[in-house]
Design an enzyme around this catalytic site. Sequence first.
Site, PDB file in Angstrom:
ATOM      1  N   GLU A 250       0.840  -1.203   0.000  1.00  0.00           N
ATOM      2  CA  GLU A 250       0.000   0.000   0.000  1.00  0.00           C
ATOM      3  C   GLU A 250       0.871   1.248   0.000  1.00  0.00           C
ATOM      4  O   GLU A 250       1.961   1.233   0.591  1.00  0.00           O
ATOM      5  CB  GLU A 250      -0.853  -0.030   1.276  1.00  0.00           C
ATOM      6  CG  GLU A 250      -1.996   0.937   1.293  1.00  0.00           C
ATOM      7  CD  GLU A 250      -3.091   0.418   2.248  1.00  0.00           C
ATOM      8  OE1 GLU A 250      -4.104  -0.124   1.773  1.00  0.00           O
ATOM      9  OE2 GLU A 250      -2.896   0.562   3.463  1.00  0.00           O
ATOM     10  N   LYS A 252       2.566   4.536   1.103  1.00  0.00           N
ATOM     11  CA  LYS A 252       2.813   5.129   2.424  1.00  0.00           C
ATOM     12  C   LYS A 252       2.769   6.643   2.239  1.00  0.00           C
ATOM     13  O   LYS A 252       3.598   7.223   1.541  1.00  0.00           O
ATOM     14  CB  LYS A 252       4.160   4.699   2.995  1.00  0.00           C
ATOM     15  CG  LYS A 252       4.383   5.276   4.399  1.00  0.00           C
ATOM     16  CD  LYS A 252       5.673   4.794   5.011  1.00  0.00           C
ATOM     17  CE  LYS A 252       5.782   5.083   6.499  1.00  0.00           C
ATOM     18  NZ  LYS A 252       5.498   6.445   6.896  1.00  0.00           N
ATOM     19  N   ARG A 257      -1.614  10.768  10.570  1.00  0.00           N
ATOM     20  CA  ARG A 257      -2.464   9.611  10.855  1.00  0.00           C
ATOM     21  C   ARG A 257      -3.704  10.095  11.583  1.00  0.00           C
ATOM     22  O   ARG A 257      -3.609  10.911  12.511  1.00  0.00           O
ATOM     23  CB  ARG A 257      -1.671   8.641  11.734  1.00  0.00           C
ATOM     24  CG  ARG A 257      -2.432   7.430  12.248  1.00  0.00           C
ATOM     25  CD  ARG A 257      -2.317   6.309  11.255  1.00  0.00           C
ATOM     26  NE  ARG A 257      -2.758   5.040  11.790  1.00  0.00           N
ATOM     27  CZ  ARG A 257      -1.921   4.088  12.221  1.00  0.00           C
ATOM     28  NH1 ARG A 257      -0.614   4.287  12.234  1.00  0.00           N
ATOM     29  NH2 ARG A 257      -2.394   2.923  12.634  1.00  0.00           N
ATOM     30  N   ARG A 273      -2.451  10.584  16.025  1.00  0.00           N
ATOM     31  CA  ARG A 273      -1.683   9.425  16.485  1.00  0.00           C
ATOM     32  C   ARG A 273      -1.380   9.516  17.980  1.00  0.00           C
ATOM     33  O   ARG A 273      -1.287   8.512  18.658  1.00  0.00           O
ATOM     34  CB  ARG A 273      -0.397   9.376  15.668  1.00  0.00           C
ATOM     35  CG  ARG A 273       0.535   8.315  16.092  1.00  0.00           C
ATOM     36  CD  ARG A 273       1.519   8.093  14.986  1.00  0.00           C
ATOM     37  NE  ARG A 273       2.711   7.484  15.515  1.00  0.00           N
ATOM     38  CZ  ARG A 273       3.701   7.043  14.768  1.00  0.00           C
ATOM     39  NH1 ARG A 273       3.628   7.161  13.470  1.00  0.00           N
ATOM     40  NH2 ARG A 273       4.742   6.500  15.303  1.00  0.00           N
ATOM     41  N   GLU A 303      -4.772   8.354   6.526  1.00  0.00           N
ATOM     42  CA  GLU A 303      -3.746   9.400   6.616  1.00  0.00           C
ATOM     43  C   GLU A 303      -4.300  10.650   5.931  1.00  0.00           C
ATOM     44  O   GLU A 303      -4.845  10.571   4.835  1.00  0.00           O
ATOM     45  CB  GLU A 303      -2.486   8.878   5.903  1.00  0.00           C
ATOM     46  CG  GLU A 303      -1.274   9.727   6.089  1.00  0.00           C
ATOM     47  CD  GLU A 303      -0.398   9.336   7.304  1.00  0.00           C
ATOM     48  OE1 GLU A 303      -0.810   8.486   8.132  1.00  0.00           O
ATOM     49  OE2 GLU A 303       0.691   9.909   7.411  1.00  0.00           O
ATOM     50  N   PHE A 342      -7.340   3.540   5.157  1.00  0.00           N
ATOM     51  CA  PHE A 342      -6.703   2.233   4.949  1.00  0.00           C
ATOM     52  C   PHE A 342      -7.141   1.137   5.918  1.00  0.00           C
ATOM     53  O   PHE A 342      -6.764  -0.012   5.746  1.00  0.00           O
ATOM     54  CB  PHE A 342      -5.173   2.326   4.908  1.00  0.00           C
ATOM     55  CG  PHE A 342      -4.528   3.036   6.072  1.00  0.00           C
ATOM     56  CD1 PHE A 342      -4.475   2.450   7.316  1.00  0.00           C
ATOM     57  CD2 PHE A 342      -3.959   4.287   5.883  1.00  0.00           C
ATOM     58  CE1 PHE A 342      -3.854   3.092   8.371  1.00  0.00           C
ATOM     59  CE2 PHE A 342      -3.333   4.948   6.946  1.00  0.00           C
ATOM     60  CZ  PHE A 342      -3.281   4.342   8.202  1.00  0.00           C
ATOM     61  N   ARG A 417       3.742  -2.503  17.524  1.00  0.00           N
ATOM     62  CA  ARG A 417       4.588  -2.399  16.336  1.00  0.00           C
ATOM     63  C   ARG A 417       5.036  -3.813  15.997  1.00  0.00           C
ATOM     64  O   ARG A 417       6.001  -4.318  16.561  1.00  0.00           O
ATOM     65  CB  ARG A 417       5.793  -1.504  16.645  1.00  0.00           C
ATOM     66  CG  ARG A 417       6.632  -1.150  15.432  1.00  0.00           C
ATOM     67  CD  ARG A 417       7.884  -0.399  15.841  1.00  0.00           C
ATOM     68  NE  ARG A 417       7.619   0.936  16.336  1.00  0.00           N
ATOM     69  CZ  ARG A 417       7.345   1.989  15.593  1.00  0.00           C
ATOM     70  NH1 ARG A 417       7.279   1.851  14.277  1.00  0.00           N
ATOM     71  NH2 ARG A 417       7.116   3.165  16.120  1.00  0.00           N
ATOM     72  N   LYS A 423       7.193  -1.124   6.994  1.00  0.00           N
ATOM     73  CA  LYS A 423       7.342   0.084   6.172  1.00  0.00           C
ATOM     74  C   LYS A 423       8.628   0.032   5.374  1.00  0.00           C
ATOM     75  O   LYS A 423       9.633  -0.515   5.828  1.00  0.00           O
ATOM     76  CB  LYS A 423       7.273   1.331   7.047  1.00  0.00           C
ATOM     77  CG  LYS A 423       8.274   1.369   8.180  1.00  0.00           C
ATOM     78  CD  LYS A 423       8.019   2.556   9.096  1.00  0.00           C
ATOM     79  CE  LYS A 423       8.963   2.507  10.294  1.00  0.00           C
ATOM     80  NZ  LYS A 423       8.742   3.515  11.285  1.00  0.00           N
TER      81      LYS A 423
HETATM   82  P1  AMP Z   1       6.470   5.880  10.745  1.00  0.00           P
HETATM   83  O1  AMP Z   1       5.791   7.105  11.271  1.00  0.00           O
HETATM   84  O2  AMP Z   1       7.645   6.168   9.887  1.00  0.00           O
HETATM   85  O3  AMP Z   1       6.708   4.871  11.846  1.00  0.00           O
HETATM   86  O4  AMP Z   1       5.435   5.141   9.758  1.00  0.00           O
HETATM   87  C1  AMP Z   1       4.186   4.697  10.167  1.00  0.00           C
HETATM   88  C2  AMP Z   1       3.146   5.722   9.789  1.00  0.00           C
HETATM   89  O5  AMP Z   1       2.926   5.733   8.388  1.00  0.00           O
HETATM   90  C3  AMP Z   1       1.770   5.431  10.337  1.00  0.00           C
HETATM   91  O6  AMP Z   1       1.616   5.824  11.669  1.00  0.00           O
HETATM   92  C4  AMP Z   1       0.856   6.232   9.421  1.00  0.00           C
HETATM   93  O7  AMP Z   1       0.702   7.536   9.937  1.00  0.00           O
HETATM   94  C5  AMP Z   1       1.655   6.348   8.139  1.00  0.00           C
HETATM   95  N1  AMP Z   1       1.031   5.731   6.964  1.00  0.00           N
HETATM   96  C6  AMP Z   1       1.017   6.277   5.742  1.00  0.00           C
HETATM   97  N2  AMP Z   1       0.397   5.494   4.870  1.00  0.00           N
HETATM   98  C7  AMP Z   1      -0.022   4.384   5.547  1.00  0.00           C
HETATM   99  C8  AMP Z   1      -0.713   3.197   5.174  1.00  0.00           C
HETATM  100  N3  AMP Z   1      -1.121   2.976   3.935  1.00  0.00           N
HETATM  101  N4  AMP Z   1      -0.954   2.285   6.154  1.00  0.00           N
HETATM  102  C9  AMP Z   1      -0.543   2.487   7.423  1.00  0.00           C
HETATM  103  N5  AMP Z   1       0.128   3.588   7.824  1.00  0.00           N
HETATM  104  C10 AMP Z   1       0.383   4.530   6.895  1.00  0.00           C
END
Ligand code: AMP
Length: 566
Positions: A250, A252, A257, A273, A303, A342, A417, A423
């Site tokens: 999917e 990103k 969030r 978040r 998002e 999502f 997590r 990711k």
């Molecule tokens: P990170 O903040 O780098 O840990 O990445 C996780 C964050 O990516 C999540 O908390 C979401 O805010 C964001 N995100 C963006 N697109 C998506 C998606 N398709 N599914 C889940 N999270 C997503």
Amino acid sequence: MEFMKVALLFEELEKTASGNDLRDLLSAFLKDLSEEEISVVVYLCLGRLGPEYDDIVLGFAEKTVLKALSRASGVSEKKVDSLMVTLGDAGLVAEQVLARKLTTLVPVESLTIHDLYAGLIKISHVSGSRSVEAKSDILVSLLGRCSGVECKYVVRIALGTIRLGIAEMTVVDSLAIAFIGSKKDKVDVERAYMVCPDLGYIASVLQSQGVGGLSKITATVGRPVKMMLAQRVTDLDQIEEKMPGSVLVEAKYDGERVQVHKLDSGVVRLFSRQLQDITLQFPDLVAAVSTHLKCSSCIVEGEILALGENGRPLAFQTLMQRRRKNDIADYVSKIPVVLKLFDVLLVDSVVVMGHQLVERKKWLNAIVLPGGAMELATNMVMDDVYEIDTYFRSMLDAGYEGVIVKSLDGSYQAGHRGWNWIKWKKDYAGELVDTFDVVVIGAFHGKGKRKGGYGALLCAVYDSGSEKFLSFCKLGTGLTDTVLEGLNTVLDGNRVKEKPKNVESGVIADVWFSPIVVCEISGAEITRSPSHASGFALRFPRFLKFREKKATDATTLVEVKEMGVK
Ligand code: AMP
């Protein structure tokens, strides 16, 4: 119960460095409280007046509290102010000026937990033109019923500076010890906390119904659920090891969030978040939810992205301009947004978090009527790493941050997590190996061009085992002039006189901060380090941006170890 007993507990907790001792002290104390008292004590230990998603604000400035101290004690304002300069903590000033004389002529009714809490809540409700005076009056009357040690904590509560070194997980452990038996039995408490991030409520359920009461706690519309988080890999090939077979890949999005709650009554609430209520910032999304979510009640996640004129996503910083209290209507047209949905956690009163992702996606597709500011996240099912790589690059071309690879049969793991989501971001694919979310724990005075301000920051990773922040790198690169100019504003509120007890560092900073601010940095290589408390150092760290993250959600020591020393 008298607040004095809580104040004495706080004294003990403050003196205690070992995590296990903290838990033992807290659990022994919580056990004997009533259903109502236990929730208040839990909130106060965490430095709050309610659950983390309820923004109960007392709104006291330090100046107002010092004036109230002078009124309550009869000590002149000048003397109170000079004590503040010497002691540097309004709590300590309170303790000194209000140390009750043993021979008071008129016996003063002592302060109970109930009365203190009721008084504080009353303060939080005061508004209007004479609000400063009205709030001070209530504070003075509360202080009038306290002895020195109680005053110290009432003042710190009023100013929001209670820092007992107790994190939410310490409370979870203590509740498990108090009501189930040992820290090892905490799974039920932890599960309940993830779907209901209100430890005061969980504590009162445990007190009144025992552990059996926890199973009735489920996701509820109107109360946010801790959000599921994604793991990371350092190599695309690792995805296959972690998630064999077909996966959902999917886009990103680099936005904000959001967890959307649509209530039966038609009311819509949006949570960030960090579980803050951000509904007022997005009236356009509230309107879109009302018309484009075809169900009577639900919890969905997505998002929020800011869109440029050409429909391409804009930087996260642009979206953050929506974080405002005023002129929201102007910003709705200035910075249009789209919500990329999502996931779904609840539909028409049925909790679906335990169902597989494929099932949840079917529910989501069925209730979302795309259009206006509402869209479904772009995704595809694939089973080949080259396919994932090609898709990843097409997402970068579309202006997105990368991809999230999701296990098709994975459940929604609240607050976890785990390996059901992985990711893969553009920073990982470039020359620099990785990005890290580190916590600012200290700073060094600037020299040369940076003289007069901060020259570099001391940053830490989080060790969830010891619940401490361990130094990891000294960060000076990437701090642009604009970032440097804003550093004092961002950091000085968290400045403390000494290194906080939940911070470990072999490197001595010029200035210490409570570990609160998180920033994203990139780095070239992890090496072993005798001088950093984490045991590791990051070579060539470079500041990328500040993050809206909790310090305990920063990169962990375990993650650093997993990335390995190059
Ligand atoms: P990170 O903040 O780098 O840990 O990445 C996780 C964050 O990516 C999540 O908390 C979401 O805010 C964001 N995100 C963006 N697109 C998506 C998606 N398709 N599914 C889940 N999270 C997503």
